[in-house]
Design an enzyme around this catalytic site. Structure first.
Site, PDB file in Angstrom:
ATOM      1  N   ASP A  65       0.736  -1.063   0.256  1.00 42.66           N
ATOM      2  CA  ASP A  65       0.074  -0.006  -0.039  1.00 42.66           C
ATOM      3  C   ASP A  65       0.833   1.440   0.105  1.00 42.66           C
ATOM      4  OD1 ASP A  65       0.684  -0.954   2.715  1.00 42.66           O
ATOM      5  OD2 ASP A  65      -0.332   0.798   3.545  1.00 42.66           O
ATOM      6  N   LYS A 177      -6.437  -0.006   6.569  1.00 40.48           N
ATOM      7  CA  LYS A 177      -5.073   0.187   7.156  1.00 40.48           C
ATOM      8  C   LYS A 177      -5.019   1.722   7.830  1.00 40.48           C
ATOM      9  CE  LYS A 177      -0.495   1.104   6.553  1.00 40.48           C
ATOM     10  NZ  LYS A 177       0.599   0.999   5.778  1.00 40.48           N
ATOM     11  N   GLY A 303      11.974  -1.831   8.488  1.00 37.04           N
ATOM     12  CA  GLY A 303      13.346  -1.638   8.252  1.00 37.04           C
ATOM     13  C   GLY A 303      14.482  -2.775   8.401  1.00 37.04           C
ATOM     14  N   TYR A 390       6.262   6.557   5.056  1.00 40.01           N
ATOM     15  CA  TYR A 390       5.679   5.424   3.969  1.00 40.01           C
ATOM     16  C   TYR A 390       4.717   5.990   2.841  1.00 40.01           C
ATOM     17  CZ  TYR A 390       4.435   0.713   3.123  1.00 40.01           C
ATOM     18  OH  TYR A 390       3.978  -0.661   2.249  1.00 40.01           O
TER      19      TYR A 390
HETATM   20  P1  13P Z   1       7.130  -2.476   6.663  1.00 39.23           P
HETATM   21  O1  13P Z   1       6.900  -3.769   6.595  1.00 39.23           O
HETATM   22  O2  13P Z   1       8.094  -2.047   5.388  1.00 39.23           O
HETATM   23  O3  13P Z   1       7.537  -1.750   7.659  1.00 39.23           O
HETATM   24  O4  13P Z   1       5.555  -1.778   6.326  1.00 39.23           O
HETATM   25  C1  13P Z   1       4.998  -0.961   6.850  1.00 39.23           C
HETATM   26  C2  13P Z   1       3.362  -0.834   6.699  1.00 39.23           C
HETATM   27  O5  13P Z   1       2.527  -0.066   7.574  1.00 39.23           O
HETATM   28  C3  13P Z   1       3.085  -1.592   5.200  1.00 39.23           C
HETATM   29  O6  13P Z   1       1.789  -1.523   5.197  1.00 39.23           O
END
Ligand code: 13P
Length: 390
Positions: A65, A177, A303, A390
């Site tokens: 996402d 989410k 990470g 993100y």
């Molecule tokens: P990561 O697994 O890259 O930390 O992803 C976080 C996230 O919120 C993806 O929906």
């Protein structure tokens, strides 16, 4: 932050009531008890079923996402432009991987992807349903600075969320989410923690009202040089506030999923912790703060390298837990896939195979049966980025 009593009553009065509870307005002030309604989503049964099917044994969530800006950074890492065509090609590769549904129970999509189709014209949502994978949707609108805090942020997206959620449901999404973050080096301030918790709780109530199982994600960032004990302390504080406000908003705990960060030392701490230590601290935090009514704990990778994230999950599943303890990884499922693909059509099959390798490894870790033997060097590379968005 609209936490006034009047706001709460407004929400209550717009919904459907199924039961009544009562409380004393002021201790000792009166023997009369006041009745307040408890709201319940008309989707109650469906929410519980959706959450259960996502939290099914040996399966977890593929998080793809990334906002267009973040997806652009991923594509740039393999020399591709951030165009809709390239984003679609990448998501098509992921979502049409044969056999994916054996290990993946849900996929979180960005809005653009929810409405996209394959180059043959098949909706991505249908590709997922054919593999028994539940489509999900990122509904938050990202982080902005939180005035009055210690350089911290808050997560936007509540305005118009009910109508957007209803549209996403019509398009086939069944879970949602919302990612907000808490920074340890910045405090965290009481204001930032309260804001994060309240925002998550309002979002969760709105999602359930519209048939979407909310993934509750207060990510505690890896940034900092603090020891693991400090992360535990902050995580306990954050989750206690989150559950306080989830309860205040009458969220149905059986119809949510959590997406916590694992309890680890800060990324710049002098010592690294073993998977066993991370599992011990993380499970301590969960046992102290998360009711067993919650069906699934779907960790983010934050990470960590692909192998680290899998080893840590495996360590957490060495003994039975009250909840399904699994994964909802983005970086830790996609890193090798991207590197293998490189944007070349002739590499699609190999890239899909590498997605299956990671999905299977995490499926085994969900069952507590993973071994890192034979993992590639690429999969062992950390992906921590300071101040990651993100
Ligand atoms: P990561 O697994 O890259 O930390 O992803 C976080 C996230 O919120 C993806 O929906």
């Amino acid at each position: 932050m609209a936490m006034a009593a009047s706001a709460k009553l407004n929400t209550l009065s717009s919904s459907q009531w199924i039961a009544h509870n009562s409380f004393s307005p002021r201790r000792g002030s009166s023997s009369r008890r006041v009745s307040l309604p408890i709201r319940a989503s008309s989707y109650q049964h469906e929410l519980v079923q959706t959450a259960k099917s996502i939290a099914s044994p040996g399966r977890g969530i593929l998080a793809i996402d990334e906002s267009n800006a973040t997806c652009g950074k991923r594509l740039a890492s393999i020399g591709l432009d951030n165009t809709e065509v390239n984003r679609q090609a990448y998501r098509q590769l992921l979502l049409t991987t044969p056999g994916l549904g054996e290990y993946i129970s849900g996929a979180i999509l960005f809005e653009e992807t929810l409405y996209q189709s394959t180059t043959d014209g098949k909706q991505f949502v249908d590709c997922l349903c054919d593999q028994n994978i539940v489509p999900g949707i990122k509904v938050d609108k990202g982080l902005v600075p939180l005035p009055g805090s210690n350089n911290e942020s808050w997560c936007q997206g509540l305005d118009g969320l009910a109508s957007r959620s209803a549209e996403y449901y019509k398009q086939g999404a069944r879970f949602a989410k919302w990612r907000t973050v808490v920074s340890i080096p910045c405090g965290p301030s009481a204001l930032a923690v309260k804001e994060a918790a309240w925002g998550l709780a309002r979002y969760a109530a709105i999602s359930q009202d519209n048939g979407l199982v909310p993934i509750v994600e207060p990510e505690i960032l890896l940034d900092g040089d603090h020891p693991i004990e400090r992360t535990l302390e902050v995580a306990e504080k954050v989750w206690s506030e989150v559950f306080f406000y989830l309860a205040e908003n009458n969220v149905l705990f059986e119809g949510i999923l959590l997406k916590p960060s694992m309890v680890t030392p800060g990324a710049e701490h002098k010592e690294k912790a073993s998977p066993e230590t991370i599992a011990k601290y993380t499970l301590t935090m969960l046992r102290r703060r998360v009711p067993p009514a919650v069906p699934g704990i779907m960790f983010l990778s934050g990470g960590q390298s692909e192998v680290e994230a899998t080893l840590n999950l495996n360590a957490m599943n060495q003994s039975p837990n009250p909840w399904h303890v699994s994964f909802s990884y983005a970086r830790a499922l996609q890193n090798t896939v991207l590197k293998t693909w490189q944007g070349h059509p002739e590499n699609v099959e190999a890239a899909q195979k590498s997605l299956l390798v990671r999905a299977k490894a995490n499926s085994l870790a969900q069952l507590g049966r993973y071994s890192a033997e034979g993992e590639s060097e690429e999969a062992k590379k950390g992906m921590f980025v300071k101040g990651y968005t993100y």
